[in-house]
Design an enzyme around this catalytic site. Structure first.
Site, PDB file in Angstrom:
ATOM      1  N   ARG A  33      42.659  35.896  23.985  1.00  0.00           N
ATOM      2  CA  ARG A  33      43.224  36.641  25.119  1.00  0.00           C
ATOM      3  C   ARG A  33      44.624  36.129  25.461  1.00  0.00           C
ATOM      4  O   ARG A  33      44.785  35.222  26.264  1.00  0.00           O
ATOM      5  CB  ARG A  33      42.286  36.535  26.325  1.00  0.00           C
ATOM      6  N   TYR A 147      22.750  27.844  18.540  1.00  0.00           N
ATOM      7  CA  TYR A 147      23.805  27.158  19.288  1.00  0.00           C
ATOM      8  C   TYR A 147      23.657  25.640  19.102  1.00  0.00           C
ATOM      9  O   TYR A 147      24.613  24.949  18.742  1.00  0.00           O
ATOM     10  CB  TYR A 147      23.761  27.520  20.775  1.00  0.00           C
TER      11      TYR A 147
HETATM   12  P1  NDP Z   1      34.549  29.204  28.157  1.00  0.00           P
HETATM   13  O1  NDP Z   1      33.754  30.417  27.773  1.00  0.00           O
HETATM   14  O2  NDP Z   1      35.038  29.082  29.552  1.00  0.00           O
HETATM   15  O3  NDP Z   1      35.789  29.058  27.165  1.00  0.00           O
HETATM   16  C1  NDP Z   1      35.656  29.281  25.797  1.00  0.00           C
HETATM   17  C2  NDP Z   1      37.019  29.404  25.165  1.00  0.00           C
HETATM   18  O4  NDP Z   1      36.843  29.633  23.759  1.00  0.00           O
HETATM   19  C3  NDP Z   1      37.807  30.575  25.724  1.00  0.00           C
HETATM   20  O5  NDP Z   1      39.138  30.160  25.927  1.00  0.00           O
HETATM   21  C4  NDP Z   1      37.759  31.611  24.609  1.00  0.00           C
HETATM   22  O6  NDP Z   1      38.965  32.350  24.613  1.00  0.00           O
HETATM   23  C5  NDP Z   1      37.688  30.707  23.380  1.00  0.00           C
HETATM   24  N1  NDP Z   1      37.154  31.396  22.207  1.00  0.00           N
HETATM   25  C6  NDP Z   1      35.924  31.927  22.042  1.00  0.00           C
HETATM   26  N2  NDP Z   1      35.838  32.539  20.846  1.00  0.00           N
HETATM   27  C7  NDP Z   1      37.055  32.379  20.252  1.00  0.00           C
HETATM   28  C8  NDP Z   1      37.611  32.804  19.015  1.00  0.00           C
HETATM   29  N3  NDP Z   1      36.895  33.515  18.123  1.00  0.00           N
HETATM   30  N4  NDP Z   1      38.884  32.473  18.719  1.00  0.00           N
HETATM   31  C9  NDP Z   1      39.621  31.751  19.604  1.00  0.00           C
HETATM   32  N5  NDP Z   1      39.160  31.323  20.789  1.00  0.00           N
HETATM   33  C10 NDP Z   1      37.897  31.643  21.103  1.00  0.00           C
HETATM   34  O7  NDP Z   1      33.628  27.965  27.757  1.00  0.00           O
HETATM   35  P2  NDP Z   1      33.738  26.394  28.062  1.00  0.00           P
HETATM   36  O8  NDP Z   1      35.097  26.027  28.439  1.00  0.00           O
HETATM   37  O9  NDP Z   1      32.622  26.036  28.952  1.00  0.00           O
HETATM   38  O10 NDP Z   1      33.373  25.821  26.633  1.00  0.00           O
HETATM   39  C11 NDP Z   1      34.331  25.245  25.778  1.00  0.00           C
HETATM   40  C12 NDP Z   1      33.584  24.508  24.678  1.00  0.00           C
HETATM   41  O11 NDP Z   1      32.723  23.552  25.259  1.00  0.00           O
HETATM   42  C13 NDP Z   1      32.686  25.379  23.809  1.00  0.00           C
HETATM   43  O12 NDP Z   1      32.787  24.905  22.469  1.00  0.00           O
HETATM   44  C14 NDP Z   1      31.305  25.151  24.366  1.00  0.00           C
HETATM   45  O13 NDP Z   1      30.294  25.343  23.405  1.00  0.00           O
HETATM   46  C15 NDP Z   1      31.405  23.692  24.763  1.00  0.00           C
HETATM   47  N6  NDP Z   1      30.487  23.228  25.788  1.00  0.00           N
HETATM   48  C16 NDP Z   1      30.394  23.844  27.007  1.00  0.00           C
HETATM   49  C17 NDP Z   1      29.525  23.351  27.959  1.00  0.00           C
HETATM   50  C18 NDP Z   1      29.335  24.004  29.277  1.00  0.00           C
HETATM   51  O14 NDP Z   1      28.284  23.757  29.913  1.00  0.00           O
HETATM   52  N7  NDP Z   1      30.270  24.796  29.771  1.00  0.00           N
HETATM   53  C19 NDP Z   1      28.759  22.126  27.722  1.00  0.00           C
HETATM   54  C20 NDP Z   1      28.911  21.582  26.409  1.00  0.00           C
HETATM   55  C21 NDP Z   1      29.766  22.096  25.506  1.00  0.00           C
HETATM   56  P3  NDP Z   1      39.143  33.893  24.224  1.00  0.00           P
HETATM   57  O15 NDP Z   1      37.888  34.613  24.672  1.00  0.00           O
HETATM   58  O16 NDP Z   1      40.371  34.286  24.977  1.00  0.00           O
HETATM   59  O17 NDP Z   1      39.348  33.905  22.750  1.00  0.00           O
HETATM   60  C1  8X3 Z   2      26.319  23.628  26.740  1.00  0.00           C
HETATM   61  C2  8X3 Z   2      25.293  22.777  27.383  1.00  0.00           C
HETATM   62  O1  8X3 Z   2      22.812  22.507  27.863  1.00  0.00           O
HETATM   63  O2  8X3 Z   2      23.750  24.751  28.043  1.00  0.00           O
HETATM   64  O3  8X3 Z   2      26.588  23.199  25.460  1.00  0.00           O
HETATM   65  O4  8X3 Z   2      23.404  23.752  25.885  1.00  0.00           O
HETATM   66  S1  8X3 Z   2      23.756  23.481  27.263  1.00  0.00           S
END
Ligand code: NDP
Ligand code: 8X3
Length: 249
Positions: A33, A147
């Protein structure tokens, strides 16, 4: 430092960008985005470079990297943060497309980015790759299926990078967070904003800023220190007992 952050349009990625810029560094903001990246870049000023990229598409990655201005090409820190979970249904009910998207983003996107940027770091004898894993990569739970498996890959890939990188001066870290609120993670996973809000009800989850501070701490340690991996949870989260179904049939 020049820090390349995937998934910088929301959540952890945007928070990490703010933290690194606040501390005097430059950030490349990558995600699909572009409007969101442009808005963040406007907020952060000349220290931020927005760049549209879909990590599931090798050509998109190559094109984006080839467009980096010369003065932005020496990437000191790659943060492989772009990722997502889709669905919480059991494995036998999830559409195959959801599994394919998670594998394409969380695994293929992460290794393609690493493959693109690692050789130059090794050649220079310094650099850092921070991969964003999850507690789900270590602790299985119902509905975690693919996942959790992608995040187990992230952890094991990071540790195997460490094996190859020892002695090169290049560092690698897996950050494995637990429940973290204030991002779009659950909105994307559940495809239902009201249900997503309920995930965090009555909890004090980690915040994106907590993850950003951790990533910044890791990146600012002296070059001889490598944090291999770090697991972090909110204090209100813990481990559960193993699930036993009794009196079946
Ligand atoms: P968000 O959904 O807020 O952010 C995810 C980001 O990934 C967005 O900026 C999105 O941008 C980008 N993204 C997704 N698909 C693509 C793609 N194909 N190409 C480029 N960019 C992409 O999630 P979080 O910030 O919470 O998560 C970030 C990371 O942390 C992830 O890997 C998630 O698995 C991990 N995580 C999250 C946790 C949580 O509880 N929130 C806990 C543990 C791990 P756009 O859509 O603009 O492309
Ligand atoms: C995100 C944390 O517990 O939802 O990776 O899998 S959990």
């Amino acid at each position: 430092m020049i820090v390349f952050i995937t998934g910088a349009s929301a959540g952890f990625g945007a928070a990490m960008a703010r933290t690194f810029v606040k501390n005097g560094h430059q950030v490349v903001l990558a995600a699909r985005r572009k409007d969101r990246l442009d808005a963040l870049a406007k907020e952060l000023g000349e220290s931020a470079l927005p760049i549209a990229m879909d990590v599931t598409d090798k050509n998109s990655i190559e094109e984006a990297l080839s467009m980096l201005p010369q003065s932005w090409r020496q990437i000191d820190v790659l943060i492989n943060n772009a990722g997502l979970a889709l669905n919480t249904k059991p494995a036998y009910e999830v559409p195959l497309e959801d599994w394919e998207t998670m594998i394409a983003t969380n695994i293929k996107g992460l290794v393609t980015m690493t493959h693109a940027l690692l050789p130059a770091m090794v050649e220079r004898g310094n650099g850092l790759v921070i991969n964003i894993g999850s507690v789900a990569g270590r602790t299985p739970y119902p509905g975690g299926n693919v996942y959790g498996a992608t995040k187990a890959f992230v952890e094991q890939f990071t540790l195997n990078l460490r094996a190859d990188l020892a002695g090169t001066g290049v560092r690698a870290t897996n950050i494995a967070p637990g429940l973290c609120g204030g991002t779009e993670f659950s909105n994307v996973r559940l495809r239902d904003d009201a249900a997503a809000a309920k995930v965090y009800e009555g909890t004090q989850p980690l915040t994106a800023e907590d993850i950003a501070e951790t990533a910044y701490w890791i990146a600012s340690l002296p070059p001889h220190v490598n944090i291999n991996q770090i697991e972090m949870m909110p204090t209100c989260q813990g481990y559960g007992p193993l699930n036993i179904k009794r009196n079946l049939g």
